[in-house]
Each structure stands twice: as structure tokens, then as C-alpha cells.
Design a protein around this motif. Structure first.
Motif, mmCIF file in Angstrom:
data_model
loop_
_atom_site.group_PDB
_atom_site.id
_atom_site.type_symbol
_atom_site.label_atom_id
_atom_site.label_comp_id
_atom_site.label_asym_id
_atom_site.label_seq_id
_atom_site.Cartn_x
_atom_site.Cartn_y
_atom_site.Cartn_z
ATOM 1 N N CYS A 19 0.831 -1.199 0.000
ATOM 2 C CA CYS A 19 0.000 0.000 0.000
ATOM 3 C C CYS A 19 0.872 1.257 0.000
ATOM 4 N N ARG A 21 0.071 4.277 0.672
ATOM 5 C CA ARG A 21 -0.202 5.112 1.844
ATOM 6 C C ARG A 21 0.677 4.682 3.024
ATOM 7 N N GLN A 22 0.806 3.393 3.174
ATOM 8 C CA GLN A 22 1.615 2.866 4.262
ATOM 9 C C GLN A 22 3.077 3.310 4.110
ATOM 10 N N GLU A 152 -7.316 3.766 0.507
ATOM 11 C CA GLU A 152 -8.198 3.042 -0.414
ATOM 12 C C GLU A 152 -8.320 1.623 0.109
ATOM 13 N N CYS A 154 -8.206 -2.074 0.397
ATOM 14 C CA CYS A 154 -7.594 -3.158 -0.347
ATOM 15 C C CYS A 154 -7.649 -4.400 0.534
ATOM 16 N N CYS A 157 -6.133 -4.192 4.153
ATOM 17 C CA CYS A 157 -6.632 -3.285 5.192
ATOM 18 C C CYS A 157 -7.131 -4.025 6.428
ATOM 19 N N CYS A 160 -4.304 -4.883 8.562
ATOM 20 C CA CYS A 160 -3.245 -3.887 8.644
ATOM 21 C C CYS A 160 -3.261 -3.180 10.004
ATOM 22 N N TYR A 162 -2.516 -0.273 10.527
ATOM 23 C CA TYR A 162 -2.961 1.101 10.339
ATOM 24 C C TYR A 162 -4.483 1.212 10.160
ATOM 25 N N ALA A 163 -5.187 0.088 10.216
ATOM 26 C CA ALA A 163 -6.625 0.121 9.912
ATOM 27 C C ALA A 163 -7.377 1.148 10.760
ATOM 28 N N CYS A 166 -6.429 4.577 9.383
ATOM 29 C CA CYS A 166 -6.969 4.948 8.070
ATOM 30 C C CYS A 166 -8.484 5.049 8.050
ATOM 31 N N TRP A 167 -9.148 4.172 8.764
ATOM 32 C CA TRP A 167 -10.603 4.076 8.630
ATOM 33 C C TRP A 167 -11.380 4.629 9.818
#
Ligand code: SF4
Lengths: 168, 333
Positions: A19, A21-22, A152, A154, A157, A160, A162-163, A166-167
């Protein structure tokens, strides 16, 4: 504003194939909550498997999982908890081999998936090297961006670390 | 996610090899799991030493201290373990840029007032209360916030909205023993004020502990003035959650008579405080409340209110990094 030079290491190379973003977040030192379950599982697998042969070896900006040398041959091993992200793990290992080669050290690579009792050999081919050169360039330019690429959804996510980030 | 440990009675806390060890009078000494503990709330007297603090730093465990009356006294906030130059720079830059600071501060207030309205509307439906006047005033304050000229003006709006909102408390709570009349802080002049003060401080602490899990500096708030000697970002964050977590918990404790007159004490200074038993009841209820989960629509996972607080801190971090504009959490009920 961001003047620190990004040091391309194994984490970044691996993140790159997962990813974009990561990559940005990692490059800025924005780390994820470590108590995420799947990360904790990763650490556990890491600590308990191959306990006898394992060494953590630092080389440049990388940290190898362990290095085995039989008959003068150098073998870099990377232990992963599942082969879900095998492609990215291959790239990460190839990056280690490439870094070693640049320092005049030839080595072979092996990916290990202890929970699946699986081993995959990785050889540093010209094609892999060319791919890595592109990856490095892209990581550098990604890290220079002022704003991270938007999240985005994927397939990674869900697991992840970072979930929540990010969300949320 | 890590746990919160409450040390209500007096004793000593020590490091023993790689664990924490707590000894209290009249209780069996016990080991505490260090890997799953995030924070420790110290209410009673506690003996501790530097080697313990070093150990807590290494394990990233925060200590919060309270005085005899249950008033928050301070925090041992271990050295930052999460370092990101990029985030600190962005946070400071965001604070010094008046327009951007105002934008974020007013979004926080709008979120806070919206959550107050949710609480009022919830009880309006449930208890068929006549609160239209309060609701419409809150709406008016909410609309004023983004239009205000400065951060101090915003604080004024926030204060007015909150005063109006507190009038709703006395309409809802029928028990004369728990009338608020007016909000008093130091010291709380009656039982309702004592409850609010105590639980608000729990909310500030929860926010602080979650900020510790991010790269943000808790000393740089946006709504609450920064003076670098105190934490202020956690006060900002708590504004969003106070109505949902603190106020609704108070109503349920009082209306179900789980908290009663006998759980309070009058002090010589004139203040009213929760006694030991009362504090224990409130803390148990608080812990249950913050661990309650709701389904998070975007994350598609169950998240506790404690986790939501952490995610709210992440949202602020994303906002200042120009990643995703901050959109406050608003309760659905
Ligand atoms: S949660 Fe998804 S978008 Fe965010 S960093 Fe992880 S993989 Fe990327």
C-alpha cells in the motif's frame, strides 16, 4: 518541509507492494498502534520459530531475520507468519540481497513460513534488480509528497496495523 | 488493547524482575500483568521508587494520580515512545496558523454541541421532557461557532452552550438530592457537581492516555490554550465525548439510584465529594461504559468507546497532516 532523507529499508520495500499510503506513513515515522492483534501474532511467530538458528543481523538500514552460512555460502532468511503477502516478502528479501551485492557480498535468500511449513528460494535476478530500482525511485518520490495518498480499501486493510488510523 | 488498573486503596507498587507487584494492607500481594496494562490510576496512598518509574517508562505505562478527594493531581507521562518529527512540526504549525487553528477548534465545538443535542434529544424521546427551548438554543450556538472571529470567542460560545445544556440536567433528574442549580467546580458545591467534576476528570485522563498512543503532543491543544506546562489537547478531545460518556452515565447512575446521598461526604472546606464507596461504584460503571463496544461503520469492526477515543486522536493527527479533514464523532443516539 520534510528534509530528512528517507532511508529505504526492508520495511518500506515491503510496504510498497502492499500500500502506497503505508509507505508514506512509515517514511514520516508515523507508526501504527503496536497492540494490534495481527502484529502481536507476527512478533510471537518471530520469537518462537527456529529459535536455535536465529540471529538478528543489522546491515545498513536493514535488519535481516537471520543468516545461515554452510560451506561458506551466505543465506539470508526471512520469516513470515503467512504466505498471504508472498510477493511483497520476495521483494523485501531481494532488496536485502541487492544491498549485500552492492557491498560485494553474494548471498542466497530463503523465505520461511513456519506456520505453513513452507520454504521459498529467492534468487537475485536482473529482472528483480530492475524492479527494485524502480521501487526505490518511487518510494523516494512518494516520501517527498506533502500529503499522503488517500486510504483506499484493499485486501490488506483488514489485517493492517494502520486500519484504525486509516478508517477511523 | 491494554487494560486500566485502579488502585483504590493504599499500598506499594514495586518492580519485581519483569513484573509489577502490588502490596496492600489487608490484601494478598499480587503480580500485575505488565504487557496488558496501559495505565494505572492511583487513588489511595502509594509507595513507589525510581526503578519502578523506569520500568513503567520501558513498558509504556502511564500513571495518573488523584488526591484524597478523588481530584486529579497529575500524570507520570513516560518519555514519548512514538516519535515523528513530521507530526510535531505539523501540530505546532497548525497551532500558530490562526485561521487553521480556528477552523479545527470550531469543528471540535460543533462536534461537542452536536453530542450534547443528541443526549438531550434522547431523553426528550424517552422521558417526554419539554426541552425544545434548550435544543433550539444549542442549535443556535452550534451555528455561531464557525462564524466566530477568534478562538477566545469560540470558548465563550462553548461556555454558553454548556451552561444552557446543564439546565437540562435539572429538568431530567427528579431527585431533589441531585439538583445541580448551577455548575460549580472548585470545590463542587453539591452532589451533581461532584459527580460531573469527578467523571470529567476521568474523561480527560482517558483522552490523555489515548493521545499517548499517537504521535501528537498533548501539550498543544487547539481549542484550549497551550501554555506548555499543562496538557490541553486531551481537553479538546474530551469535549467530544463528555456528553456521550460522562453525562449519560451520570443520568443512569442517578436515575437507577445506584448512586445515592450516602455516597457523598461534606468536607470542612465546604465542598462535596464522593466517598470511597461512591467512587468505587462510579469507577466500575465508568470502566464498563468505556469498554462497551459499538460497530464502527467504516472500520467494519466492533470498537470500544476507549478505542473510539484513540481513533478520534488519530483523526486529529490526520487532520493536521493534511491527510483527511477532521470530522468529529457524533453519537447516533
Ligand atoms: S489500512 Fe489499508 S489503506 Fe491504510 S495503510 Fe493499511 S493497507 Fe494501506
Amino acid at each position: 518541509m520534510f528534509s530528512e532523507l528517507v532511508k529505504v529499508n526492508g520495511y518500506l520495500v515491503q510496504a510498497f507492494s502492499i500500500c502506497r499510503r503505508q509507505v508514506w506513513l512509515l517514511a514520516r515515522g508515523v507508526t501504527a498502534e503496536q497492540s494490534n492483534e495481527s502484529l502481536a501474532l507476527g512478533r510471537l511467530v518471530d520469537q518462537n520459530s527456529y529459535a536455535r538458528e536465529r540471529h538478528q543481523v543489522g546491515f545498513g538500514d536493514n535488519k535481516f531475520d537471520f543468516v545461515q552460512g554452510a560451506d561458506g555460502e551466505l543465506v539470508v532468511c526471512e520469516v513470515k507468519k503467512s504466505s498471504r503477502a508472498e510477493r511483497s516478502a520476495r521483494l523485501q528479501l531481494a532488496h536485502y540481497l541487492y544491498d549485500l551485492q552492492k557491498a560485494g557480498i553474494e548471498a542466497r535468500g530463503v523465505l520461511m513460513f513456519p506456520t505453513e511449513k513452507k520454504r521459498v528460494e529467492v534468487e537475485l535476478t536482473d529482472a528483480l534488480k530492475a524492479e527494485l530500482d524502480c521501487v526505490y525511485a518511487e518510494i523516494e518520490s512518494l516520501a517527498q509528497r506533502n500529503v499522503p495518498p488517500p486510504a483506499e480499501h484493499c485486501k490488506y486493510c483488514g489485517k493492517c496495523a494502520y486500519a484504525e488510523y486509516c478508517w477511523g | 488493547m491494554g487494560k486500566t488498573l485502579y488502585l483504590l486503596s493504599s499500598g506499594s507498587l514495586k518492580r519485581k524482575d519483569n513484573t509489577l507487584f502490588v502490596e496492600r494492607v489487608g490484601e494478598k500481594p499480587r503480580f500485575l500483568p505488565v504487557e496488558t496494562t496501559d495505565e494505572i490510576m492511583v487513588m489511595g496512598e502509594l509507595d513507589l521508587n525510581k526503578s519502578l518509574l523506569e520500568f513503567l517508562t520501558q513498558k509504556q505505562i502511564i500513571l495518573h494520580f488523584f488526591n484524597y478527594h478523588g481530584y486529579y493531581a497529575g500524570t507520570y507521562y513516560p518519555r514519548e515512545h512514538m516519535n515523528s518529527g513530521a507530526v510535531i512540526l505539523a501540530q505546532a504549525a497548525h497551532y500558530t496558523d490562526e485561521a487553521r487553528r480556528h477552523k479545527l477548534a470550531s469543528t471540535l465545538i460543533v462536534g461537542a454541541i452536536e453530542n450534547m443535542r443528541k443526549v438531550v434529544a434522547y431523553y426528550q424521546r424517552r422521558a417526554s421532557l419539554d426541552v425544545e427551548d434548550i435544543l433550539s438554543d444549542l442549535e443556535r450556538f452550534e451555528a455561531m461557532a464557525p462564524q466566530s472571529g477568534s478562538v477566545p470567542a469560540l470558548m465563550g460560545i462553548e461556555g454558553n452552550a454548556r451552561n444552557r445544556y446543564y439546565q437540562f440536567f435539572d429538568r431530567l433528574v427528579q431527585d431533589e438530592a441531585f439538583k445541580m442549580v448551577e455548575r460549580t467546580r472548585r470545590p463542587p458545591s453539591n452532589r451533581m457537581n461532584a459527580l460531573i467534576s469527578f467523571l470529567n476528570s476521568m474523561c480527560y485522563i482517558l483522552a490523555l492516555s489515548q493521545i499517548y498512543r499517537t504521535h501528537l503532543d498533548p501539550r498543544i491543544g487547539f481549542l484550549h490554550e497551550t501554555n506548555f506546562r499543562r496538557f490541553s489537547l486531551n481537553l479538546d478531545l474530551a469535549e467530544i465525548f463528555k456528553p456521550i460518556l460522562v453525562d449519560r452515565l451520570i443520568f443512569s447512575l442517578v436515575n437507577r439510584r445506584e448512586i445515592q446521598e450516602k455516597h457523598f461526604e461534606k468536607e470542612t472546606g465546604g465542598g462535596i465529594y464522593l466517598n470511597d464507596r461512591g467512587r468505587e461504584i462510579v469507577l466500575r460503571a465508568w470502566e464498563t461504559r468505556v469498554n462497551e463496544t459499538i460497530e464502527h461503520p467504516r472500520l467494519k469492526r466492533n470498537v470500544s468507546y476507549r478505542g473510539l477515543m484513540r481513533m478520534e486522536a488519530y483523526k486529529i493527527q490526520k487532520h493536521i497532516l493534511d491527510d483527511t479533514p477532521y470530522d468529529p464523532f457524533v453519537s447516533r443516539w
